[in-house]
Design an enzyme around this catalytic site. Structure first.
Site, PDB file in Angstrom:
ATOM      1  CG  HIS A  80      14.645  55.269  -5.315  1.00 25.28           C
ATOM      2  ND1 HIS A  80      15.462  54.523  -4.358  1.00 25.28           N
ATOM      3  CD2 HIS A  80      13.941  56.271  -4.645  1.00 25.28           C
ATOM      4  CE1 HIS A  80      15.079  54.944  -3.199  1.00 25.28           C
ATOM      5  NE2 HIS A  80      14.223  56.029  -3.496  1.00 25.28           N
ATOM      6  CG  ASN A  94      14.429  54.054   1.548  1.00 23.78           C
ATOM      7  OD1 ASN A  94      14.402  53.630   0.390  1.00 23.78           O
ATOM      8  ND2 ASN A  94      14.013  55.246   1.981  1.00 23.78           N
TER       9      ASN A  94
END
Ligand code: NDP
Length: 511
Positions: free
Chosen positions: A68, A141
């Site tokens: 990320h 997500n």
């Protein structure tokens, strides 16, 4: 939230705050002059302004997140539209119309900080709510499932998405070697979502967010439920094809950052309708899969979505580094009446996210303004000191819970949940590899049927897999076709046909 520290930093009444200084606050008259012996002789070590500037420049990056790393974010609010106090007693849900300020950061997973927004990858969708009961982070997500359910596999899996240790290249062999290893077959459901066009969302505004994990929420009577959260985009789902994503990656690698910033700047604030699915303990016991299995969804027909509220992002950050790069999301940041379930991947994340921020930003990362629980008031006499303590450090308070001082606790107002799950058993090593029978393929097959509802989607899935796996070795390609044959024979054949042709072309182009 102000970036200002103690009162003595406010010198605006003494002199203009646009007079350029060094880091010590001393005015600099000639910013580009350096102290030298004569005009063209060597530099002098006594030139603090130069050393100050160069030394700080060397230290102006914090380590990028491991997964990320590449992301964009914005501030906004959550507004309650529907009463769910029968499910959750958290203060943020207590009144219809109530708004809670929040920050959302979107991200890709595998690429480095400068990688392209359009990469085929799941997207992170993390939101920090500044509630009066503390900060609540929903670290979600854009897909409802994940590749693994054994947390011990996380570093292994993420490494397959990173660069080969020798070639320093992205490595199709590593990815497909992992996914086609029989004990990793639980990944098939998420792999299919990743290689459908949802693996390349058109923008951050055009995708959903999902908790994926099961959480446990409770009401003020002590009743509790398993919960999954869905944030459904009000902009509609929109994806790029594989070819559009590749082209976008070259032409405008920051297209999603630009899209988010410019839409908010022009007043077109994106929003998501927040829903929950709930499940009782009795319902969970009757499921054909485990409620703690992150590779499975809760079918809508059995567990319908219930609307809760709206998430609106209407405020761009003033400063990317201070407010987005330093933002520290962790599923362990939670509030009363919202708890983690025993999902093992979630349990591991409770440790690893906060730990990543201690490494990346430092042990006092929660003192950085964007991470401060400013809407509740931090007070804990034993959480003190450490590098970069900038919050006053609770002044002269004793640094332990002193018997002689009166403290207030609010736990007594919370329900004692007498009917929680009871865990009992020996400490055993357990690898949660394959499900009995074809259990890991049931929902993947359902998804293949869902794709079949829209003309061309099944074909695009086959194409997207074929053009990726074709650069893997013959042995790994064969394992891939065998894996997808367990979802659908026709899908496997379509992948094989295009992938083998592509592999031949690649082989020919080498000579
Ligand atoms: P439903 O027919 O009720 O739901 C199917 C869901 O699939 C849609 O509501 C949509 O979810 C999602 N979907 C549509 N197109 C795609 C796509 N290209 N890629 C991924 N998801 C898509 O059936 P079920 O609830 O029984 O689920 C069937 C399958 O749908 C599951 O096996 C799962 O793969 C997938 N799915 C299910 C979700 C759930 O929570 N039940 C959530 C997302 C996917 P949405 O409205 O969230 O976009």
């Amino acid at each position: 939230m102000s970036g200002r520290g103690a009162d003595n930093t406010n010198t605006s009444d003494v002199r203009s705050d646009r007079i350029v200084t060094n880091s010590n606050g001393q005015p600099i008259n000639e910013p580009f002059a350096t102290q030298r012996v004569g005009q063209h002789g060597p530099l002098l070590l006594q030139d603090f302004n130069l050393l100050d500037s160069l030394a700080h420049f060397n230290r102006e990056r914090v380590p990028e997140r491991n997964p990320h790393a590449h992301g964009s974010g914005a501030f906004g609010y959550f507004e309650v539209t529907d009463d769910i106090t029968d499910v959750c007693g958290s203060a943020m849900f207590d009144t219809i119309g109530k708004r809670t300020r929040c920050l959302t950061r979107f991200s890709t997973v595998g690429g480095e900080k400068g990688s392209a927004d359009s990469a085929r990858d799941p997207r992170g969708f993390a939101t920090k709510f500044y509630t009066e009961e503390g900060n609540l982070d929903w670290v979600y997500n854009n897909t409802p499932v994940f590749f693994i359910r054994d947390p011990s596999k996380f570093p292994h899996f993420i490494h397959t998405q990173k660069r080969n240790p020798q070639t320093n290249l992205k490595d199709a062999n590593a990815a497909w070697d992992f996914w086609t290893t029989p004990e990793n077959q639980v990944a098939i459901h998420q792999v299919m979502i990743l290689f459908s066009d949802r693996g390349t969302p058109a923008t951050y505004r055009n995708m959903n967010g999902y908790s994926g994990h099961t959480y446990k929420w409770s009401n003020k009577n002590g009743d509790w439920y398993y919960v999954q959260v869905h944030l459904i985009t009000d902009q509609g789902i929109k994806n790029l094809t594989n070819e559009e994503a590749t082209k976008m990656g070259g032409e405008n690698p920051d297209h999603a950052q630009q899209d988010l910033f410019e839409n908010i700047q022009s007043g077109n604030a994106p929003s998501w309708t927040v829903h929950i699915q709930t499940m009782t303990e009795e319902q969970a016991q009757k499921l054909s899969f485990s409620v703690f299995d992150l590779t499975k969804v809760w079918p809508h027909k059995d567990f319908p979505l219930r609307r809760v509220g709206k998430l609106v992002l209407n405020e761009n950050p003033e400063n990317y580094f201070a407010q987005i790069e330093q933002a520290a999301f962790a599923p362990s940041n939670t509030v009363p009446y919202q708890e983690a379930s025993a999902d093992p991947v979630l349990q591991a994340r409770l440790f690893s996210y906060a730990d990543a921020h201690r490494y990346r930003i430092g042990p006092n990362y929660h003192q950085v303004p964007v991470n401060c629980p400013y809407a509740s008031k931090f007070f804990n006499p034993a959480i003190r000191d450490g590098p970069m303590t900038v919050n006053g450090n609770l002044g002269s308070e004793p640094n332990y819970l002193a018997t002689s001082k009166p403290y207030q606790y609010i736990q007594k107002d919370k329900p004692i949940q007498q009917h929680q799950e009871v865990w009992n058993g020996p400490a055993v090593p357990f690898h949660w590899a394959t499900s009995p029978g074809d259990g890991d393929f049931v929902q993947a097959r359902e998804l293949y049927k869902v794709l079949g509802r829209t003309p061309g989607e099944q074909q695009k899935l086959a194409h997207n897999i074929a053009v990726h796996v074709c650069s893997a070795t013959k042995e790994i390609r064969e394992r891939t076709y065998a894996l997808f044959a367990r979802v659908d024979e026709g899908l496997a054949e379509a992948i094989r046909s295009e992938s083998e042709q592509c592999a031949n072309n690649v082989a020919k182009s080498k000579f």
